[in-house]
Scaffold this motif. Structure first.
Motif: not given
Length: 204
Positions: A143-156, A168-172
């Motif tokens: 799901x989008x929100x989890x991909x987004x939250x995971x991206x934040x973690x990878x970024x930090x 990109x998966x969050x957007x998709x």
């Protein structure tokens, strides 16, 4: 008919809630400890007590309370999660992940527990560890929100490639708010990357 005993329990409960809502960890822990002395069979309160100690960084006290329970330690998933979080607090990250994943089953009904654990690790600034848990959660329910939250973690956590892949998966998967992407400070490390402009082009 008015029941004094029930009224007393309600008052104790309200006092505990008030202390908890005001983030008075010391008072909350003391009140929960008092409650446990008169209600030793209340597993939920024991788990809450351990959680309060952990959030107040009283890791030794939490460990000692768990050991003192011995064979009477609650066996529910919330207790297992608290045990894992204490391991994470002690930087026993690999052991913690192995422990909790041995108890959390990768089934749809457990998705919320995975997401909750990942969010708690994020709050502890355990960004890479949080991303690892989101990775498992997303195998259960993409799901989008989890991909987004995971991206934040990878970024930090300094993992830019994985962060862009997750965004990109969050957007998709439907999480494509340009405003969120542009204003979230968790994503600041990504904005000078050439891939950022390409990513924005696919957002609303």
């Amino acid at each position: 008919e008015f029941n004094e005993k029930e009224a007393g329990i309600d008052n104790e409960g309200r006092e505990i809630l008030a202390a908890s809502y005001s983030n008075d960890f010391s008072k909350t822990a003391n009140l929960l400890k008092q409650w446990m002395q008169s209600h030793p069979e209340d597993d939920d309160v024991f788990v809450s007590y351990i959680s309060v100690l952990r959030r107040n960084k009283q890791i030794v006290e939490a460990d000692n309370a768990i050991k003192a329970k011995g064979n009477n330690l609650p066996s529910n998933l919330d207790m297992k999660t608290e045990q894992a979080l204490i391991m994470y607090e002690k930087n026993e990250n690999a052991e913690a992940e192995k422990f909790i994943l041995s108890h959390l089953r990768p089934i749809p009904q457990q998705h919320f527990k995975y997401a909750q654990l990942a969010n708690q690790l994020y709050a502890m600034k355990k960004y890479l560890e949080s991303a690892a848990i989101y990775t498992v959660a997303l195998t259960i329910f993409p799901n989008g929100p989890d991909y987004y939250n995971m991206a934040c973690c990878w970024s930090l956590g300094g993992e830019k490639d994985k962060a862009f892949e997750a965004l990109n998966k969050a957007a998709d998967n439907g999480y494509a708010s340009r405003n969120d992407f542009e204003n979230d400070e968790d994503l600041a490390p990504l904005r000078k990357d050439a891939r950022w402009k390409i990513l924005l082009e696919k957002l609303k």
